[in-house]
Design an enzyme around this catalytic site. Structure first.
Site, mmCIF file in Angstrom:
data_model
loop_
_atom_site.group_PDB
_atom_site.id
_atom_site.type_symbol
_atom_site.label_atom_id
_atom_site.label_comp_id
_atom_site.label_asym_id
_atom_site.label_seq_id
_atom_site.Cartn_x
_atom_site.Cartn_y
_atom_site.Cartn_z
ATOM 1 N N ASP A 171 -14.146 11.581 -6.818
ATOM 2 C CA ASP A 171 -14.107 11.029 -5.463
ATOM 3 C C ASP A 171 -13.503 11.989 -4.440
ATOM 4 O OD1 ASP A 171 -11.420 10.856 -6.208
ATOM 5 O OD2 ASP A 171 -11.092 9.050 -5.012
ATOM 6 N N GLU B 83 -7.888 2.342 -15.350
ATOM 7 C CA GLU B 83 -8.320 1.138 -14.655
ATOM 8 C C GLU B 83 -9.840 1.101 -14.666
ATOM 9 O OE1 GLU B 83 -5.927 -0.328 -11.163
ATOM 10 O OE2 GLU B 83 -5.991 1.812 -10.759
ATOM 11 N N GLU B 84 -10.368 -0.130 -14.564
ATOM 12 C CA GLU B 84 -11.828 -0.279 -14.544
ATOM 13 C C GLU B 84 -12.449 0.359 -13.306
ATOM 14 O OE1 GLU B 84 -12.992 -2.289 -11.910
ATOM 15 O OE2 GLU B 84 -10.874 -2.579 -11.408
ATOM 16 N N SER B 85 -11.642 0.626 -12.289
ATOM 17 C CA SER B 85 -12.141 1.148 -11.022
ATOM 18 C C SER B 85 -12.249 2.674 -11.053
ATOM 19 C CB SER B 85 -11.223 0.678 -9.896
ATOM 20 O OG SER B 85 -9.880 1.028 -10.201
ATOM 21 N N THR C 114 0.845 -1.198 0.000
ATOM 22 C CA THR C 114 0.000 0.000 0.000
ATOM 23 C C THR C 114 0.877 1.245 0.000
ATOM 24 O OG1 THR C 114 -0.340 -0.728 2.242
ATOM 25 C CG2 THR C 114 -2.262 -0.605 0.875
ATOM 26 N N SER D 45 -8.649 8.874 0.032
ATOM 27 C CA SER D 45 -9.283 8.718 -1.275
ATOM 28 C C SER D 45 -10.806 8.694 -1.207
ATOM 29 C CB SER D 45 -8.723 7.471 -1.961
ATOM 30 O OG SER D 45 -9.132 7.444 -3.309
ATOM 31 N N HIS D 46 -11.412 7.602 -1.682
ATOM 32 C CA HIS D 46 -12.866 7.512 -1.783
ATOM 33 C C HIS D 46 -13.504 6.970 -0.503
ATOM 34 C CE1 HIS D 46 -10.666 4.046 -3.151
ATOM 35 N NE2 HIS D 46 -11.620 3.328 -2.631
ATOM 36 N N LYS E 141 0.020 9.955 2.520
ATOM 37 C CA LYS E 141 0.994 9.255 1.686
ATOM 38 C C LYS E 141 2.059 10.217 1.191
ATOM 39 C CE LYS E 141 -1.323 9.428 -2.825
ATOM 40 N NZ LYS E 141 -1.516 8.668 -4.055
ATOM 41 N N ASP F 268 -10.631 12.634 -3.056
ATOM 42 C CA ASP F 268 -9.414 13.403 -3.321
ATOM 43 C C ASP F 268 -9.268 13.772 -4.794
ATOM 44 O OD1 ASP F 268 -9.007 10.733 -3.988
ATOM 45 O OD2 ASP F 268 -6.849 10.860 -3.684
ATOM 46 N N ASP G 80 -9.168 11.988 -7.683
ATOM 47 C CA ASP G 80 -8.444 11.254 -8.731
ATOM 48 C C ASP G 80 -9.332 10.284 -9.513
ATOM 49 O OD1 ASP G 80 -8.643 9.506 -6.631
ATOM 50 O OD2 ASP G 80 -6.511 8.957 -6.578
ATOM 51 N N ARG G 81 -10.500 9.909 -8.952
ATOM 52 C CA ARG G 81 -11.393 9.007 -9.694
ATOM 53 C C ARG G 81 -12.460 9.813 -10.433
ATOM 54 N NH1 ARG G 81 -12.769 3.500 -6.296
ATOM 55 N NH2 ARG G 81 -10.602 2.877 -5.943
ATOM 56 N N ARG H 256 -13.135 -9.769 -5.790
ATOM 57 C CA ARG H 256 -13.582 -9.039 -6.979
ATOM 58 C C ARG H 256 -13.621 -10.018 -8.146
ATOM 59 N NH1 ARG H 256 -13.612 -4.179 -4.753
ATOM 60 N NH2 ARG H 256 -11.738 -3.179 -3.926
ATOM 61 N N THR I 30 -3.194 -4.520 -11.075
ATOM 62 C CA THR I 30 -4.085 -3.519 -10.497
ATOM 63 C C THR I 30 -3.305 -2.533 -9.628
ATOM 64 O OG1 THR I 30 -5.922 -5.053 -10.539
ATOM 65 C CG2 THR I 30 -6.058 -3.271 -8.940
ATOM 66 N N LYS J 37 -3.906 9.275 -11.163
ATOM 67 C CA LYS J 37 -5.092 9.354 -12.006
ATOM 68 C C LYS J 37 -5.757 10.694 -11.723
ATOM 69 C CE LYS J 37 -7.268 6.243 -8.693
ATOM 70 N NZ LYS J 37 -6.759 4.938 -8.318
HETATM 71 C C1 G1P Z 1 -8.849 -0.739 -5.820
HETATM 72 C C2 G1P Z 1 -9.060 -0.797 -7.322
HETATM 73 C C3 G1P Z 1 -7.771 -0.471 -8.034
HETATM 74 C C4 G1P Z 1 -7.251 0.899 -7.573
HETATM 75 C C5 G1P Z 1 -7.142 0.915 -6.055
HETATM 76 C C6 G1P Z 1 -6.763 2.306 -5.540
HETATM 77 O O1 G1P Z 1 -7.888 -1.696 -5.430
HETATM 78 O O2 G1P Z 1 -9.553 -2.062 -7.717
HETATM 79 O O3 G1P Z 1 -7.990 -0.481 -9.423
HETATM 80 O O4 G1P Z 1 -6.000 1.174 -8.135
HETATM 81 O O5 G1P Z 1 -8.397 0.542 -5.468
HETATM 82 O O6 G1P Z 1 -7.677 3.284 -5.927
HETATM 83 P P1 G1P Z 1 -8.270 -3.165 -4.849
HETATM 84 O O7 G1P Z 1 -9.170 -2.936 -3.657
HETATM 85 O O8 G1P Z 1 -9.022 -3.879 -5.940
HETATM 86 O O9 G1P Z 1 -6.970 -3.815 -4.516
HETATM 87 ZN ZN ZN Z 2 -9.079 8.839 -4.830
#
Ligand code: G1P
Ligand code: ZN
Length: 542
Positions: free
Chosen positions: A276, A362-364, A18, A112-113, A125, A278, A280-281, A495, A343, A375
């Site tokens: 989100d 990324e799909e997320s 992380t 983040s989110h 971070k 911060d 970035d999403r 997932r 990922t 991002k």
């Molecule tokens: C999740 C998302 C991944 C993203 C990360 C940080 O991680 O799936 O794409 O980069 O959050 O935003 P995961 O919980 O799947 O490890």
């Molecule tokens: Zn974020």
């Protein structure tokens, strides 16, 4: 002003991999907890004579933590800290400031989110001089240091006034309080065709941007409403609140329900977007049509040259392995490289630094480019606006014509949350065990082409990352990916990523869950999800 040397004890770190420290806010607020982690950062990266960027997403404790970090930076000999007014900086804006000023890195306050507030999450971070999150060897060294350091240095001083833009001194250190939005907005203005977007808004184009009471509110207001002329009130939930107004600031169809309802309701605006905590999403929605992040990346790649910042073309693209292959088809048509990474945004950093890729995603709900090393939610929204303004078509028209040219990659992610970790591990182990025997098997009308576990060798530094998810490919291009989340906080999160390729335009109107039904059934049969974790329905579908 005197420097105090305070004794501290080891703190609870984080699991490897992380990029920063993320904990419940009360844990972060324990005596010496934040201080221990900040001292560990300065011990590892060095502070003497250095310049750092500092800011965060405005969540509860953001303001207090920023004051502590400033006093500790001064006590550790830092020369200068550039801090966002009110200690506010979105993650992409912080990344940009680090690069713009060529600083020695930056400290970003955010989870983040994840929800914020006295009982929710907080995080910190460190980002490197390239503007990207610290790589694993650095975070490992920082976490290692938190367990051994015995004291930290902090200046005995009053709070720095962060309400006014300008330069102040803190001991021997300079603190530059800067407008959190200005430099970022200027960068966006260089990358995108603002006159074309202005003309589109002036002609009556309507948009809704949901800032989710998080950090992008001031950025979106300044850029969309003030500079681009979107109607006042286009940006909602625009004031960052310490608890994000009790919202879950994660832009997806589940947590941004209100925006989805508006975009699918009567009198929907032309375009909707959300970002989100911060910033970035991003999530992008057209009138009556949802754009999956995987499709969004593909459309942005196919149309990038319509934006001034990308007129010269793309050097290449990258996507995380579970992200759909929609962008691969675009890369093939453009004759550019397409990289498949594990990922996590950190894997894009080396490719961007080496000039191998220009866009990645990324799909997320993460999309970005080489303009920063994070991002960037608003960047993706502006790229879409630029494309809409130049093509003068609706989101639905652009998506439909994209699918007609490239075919459609139906895609969905099913999350099973708070699963018993031992049961999830047992399931993964069993699945791993059968992988070598799967090729050639038929099930639910599909034939398995190959099955393996994704491993990645970084083409720049040669580092290898093993066990990045199980993938099962079918002869018709369909695909199942399974992995366990690395960011979940409660038990394990499974997932399940599902994809099916459809070339026939007559079938593009199918609901993704229906189109994916055989793939979903195959995934459940192969992984025996219900048998192992006792659940057959996911908690979240995106
Ligand atoms: C999740 C998302 C991944 C993203 C990360 C940080 O991680 O799936 O794409 O980069 O959050 O935003 P995961 O919980 O799947 O490890
Ligand atoms: Zn974020």
């Amino acid at each position: 002003m005197s420097i105090e040397i305070v004794s501290t004890a080891p703190i609870a770190g984080q699991k490897p991999g992380t990029s920063g420290l993320r904990k419940k806010t009360p844990v972060f607020m324990r005596p010496h907890y934040l201080e221990n982690f900040v001292q560990a950062i300065f011990d590892v990266v060095g502070a003497r004579g250095k310049t750092f960027v500092l800011g965060g997403d405005g969540r509860y404790f953001n303001d207090r933590a920023a004051q502590v970090i400033l006093r500790m930076a001064a006590a550790n000999g830092a020369a200068r800290v550039i801090v966002g007014q009110g200690a506010i900086l979105s993650t992409p804006a912080a990344s940009h400031l680090i690069r713009l000023h060529g600083t020695d890195g930056g400290l970003i306050l955010s989870a983040s989110h994840n929800p914020g507030g006295p009982a929710e999450d907080f995080g910190l971070k460190f980002n490197m001089p390239n503007g990207g999150p610290a790589p694993e060897p650095v975070t490992e060294a920082i976490f290692g240091r938190t367990a051994t350091l015995k004291e930290y240095r902090i200046l005995a001083a009053q709070d720095v006034d962060l309400t006014a833009i300008g330069r102040v001194a803190l001991g021997d250190m300079t603190v530059d309080v800067v407008d959190p939005v200005a430099d970022y907005a200027a960068l966006m203005e260089r990358l995108f065709d603002f006159p074309a977007i202005c003309a589109m808004f002036a002609a009556g184009f309507r948009m809704r941007f949901d800032a989710m009471c998080a950090v992008t509110g001031p950025y979106a207001r300044e850029i969309l409403e003030t500079r681009l002329g979107a109607a006042p009130g286009t940006v909602i939930n625009a004031t960052p609140l310490p608890d994000f107004g009790g919202l879950h600031p994660d832009p997806n169809p589940v947590w941004a329900r209100a925006l989805m309802d508006e975009m699918f309701g009567a009198d929907a605006p032309d375009f909707g977007a959300a970002s989100d905590g911060d910033g970035d999403r991003n999530m992008v929605v057209g009138r009556g049509i949802y754009v999956s992040p995987s499709d969004s990346l593909a459309v942005l790649a196919a149309n990038a040259t319509l934006a001034p910042g990308y007129r010269a073309g793309l050097k290449g693209v990258a996507r995380s392995m579970p992200t759909s292959a929609a962008v691969d088809r675009v890369a093939q048509a453009l004759g550019i490289g397409c990289h498949e990474t594990p990922t996590g945004w950190k894997f894009f950093g080396n490719l961007l630094d080496a000039g191998k890729v220009t866009l990645c995603g990324e799909e997320s709900f993460g999309t970005g480019s080489d303009h920063v090393r994070e991002k960037d939610g608003l960047w993706a929204v502006l790229m879409w606006l630029n494309i809409l303004a130049v093509r003068k078509q609706s989101v639905a028209e652009i998506l439909t014509s994209h699918w007609s040219s490239f075919g459609r990659n139906y895609y969905s992610r099913h999350d099973f949350e708070a699963v018993d970790a031992a049961k999830a591990d047992a399931m993964a182990t069993a699945l791993r065990g059968i992988l070598p025997d799967l090729a050639g098997q038929h099930l639910h009308g599909l034939t398995i082409l190959s099955a393996d576990e994704f491993a990645y060798t970084d083409p720049v530094d040669g580092s290898v990352s093993q066990r990045q998810g199980v993938r099962i490919r079918f002869t018709d291009g369909s695909r199942i990916v399974l992995r366990l989340s690395g960011t979940g906080t409660e038990g394990a999160t499974l997932r399940l990523y599902l994809e099916r390729y459809e070339a026939d335009p007559d079938r593009f109107s199918l609901d993704p869950q229906l189109a994916l039904a055989p793939v979903i059934q195959a995934a459940h049969s192969l992984a025996r999800i219900a048998e192992y974790i006792g659940r057959s329905a996911p908690d979240v579908i995106t």
